[in-house]
Design an enzyme around this catalytic site. Sequence first.
Site: not given
Ligand code: TXD
Length: 315
Positions: A82, A88, A120, A151, A175
């Site tokens: 986000r 979300r 998410n 939390r 969530h």
């Molecule tokens: O409690 C929970 N479930 C939540 C989940 C808590 C916190 C964050 N939450 C979610 O996890 C957040 O809203 C995101 O949807 C995910 C990942 O969060 P993050 O902070 O790790 O995001 P980043 O740093 O942007 O990392 C996402 C990575 C990034 O390196 C992209 O290049 C990669 O995902 N990405 C992919 N990898 C593989 N395959 C595909 N198609 C792809 N697209 C993006």
Amino acid sequence: MKKKITLIGAGQIGGTLAHLISIKELGDVVLFDVVEGVAKGKALDIAQSTAVDGFDINLQGTSNYEDIKNSDVIIITAGVPRKPGMTRDDLLGTNLKIIKQVAEGIKKNSPDSFVICITNPLDVIVMAFQKYSGLPTNNVVGMAGILDSSRFKYFLSQELKVPVKSIQSLVLGGHGDTMVPMPNHTLVNKKPLTQLIKKEKLDLIIDRTRKGGAEIVKYLEKGSAFYAPAASGVEMAESYIKNLKKTLPCAAYLNGEYGVKNVYAGVPVIIGSEGVEKVVEIELEKKELENFKISTKAVEDLFSAAIKIDKDLDS
Ligand code: TXD
């Protein structure tokens, strides 16, 4: 035989997962990302800390699904996080396309893995992953309840000035804003929480728990929480790998439990070597059950929106 743990997504949470798993020596790590350099760079960086922390595991960074073959556990964080002001649910369109691609990669290369989804909007994404991949529901679970419960316990510990370890509690449901913190199922040093805290204070803490993610997004501006989410995902993976059979609040498939069918939502489950081995049905008061059903209805409604985006989900 060392376990193989694949992390699909090497971003903020993925990189933290890789580091925590390495330090805990849970297994060899494959860090996968579409941005191959991020996966390779983070894997190499953590590997270079081996001499300092003394862990003995292998790390590999890749963007090739062939490298994930025969993973014991796969943790998915692929997706966008986000930005301030977003909910979300606003992530649905983008992350649904990503999870479809990830599901195809896992179905083809490692269909027998235990898969923990973190991306998410969590409940709908984990449900979409299960439908896209066709993996058995006991091997597909979402991480959210441990984070939300953590939390809630932290905020309570700060208010009551007690160690977090003295608090037993859980948060159920989706969530999102309709998540259901369970004050009547919360003990502080084995005493009922409701005897120790004023209702106004408790309501403030419940509201802050519901908005716990947004509070961090506001501070960070670019990205969302990642340390506590990663720690929560590792607890689930560890319970599976070591067959600890821990009872943990997770987004699991409901097939009639709590009067709800064919939806993923946060409930207490036992995680062991068979994956989600049991959904634990705790006694809920009338109001708690009502709130739980409001939360699962919100998940069902968002899943209907997902079906409008991709008819393949309408099975
Ligand atoms: O409690 C929970 N479930 C939540 C989940 C808590 C916190 C964050 N939450 C979610 O996890 C957040 O809203 C995101 O949807 C995910 C990942 O969060 P993050 O902070 O790790 O995001 P980043 O740093 O942007 O990392 C996402 C990575 C990034 O390196 C992209 O290049 C990669 O995902 N990405 C992919 N990898 C593989 N395959 C595909 N198609 C792809 N697209 C993006």
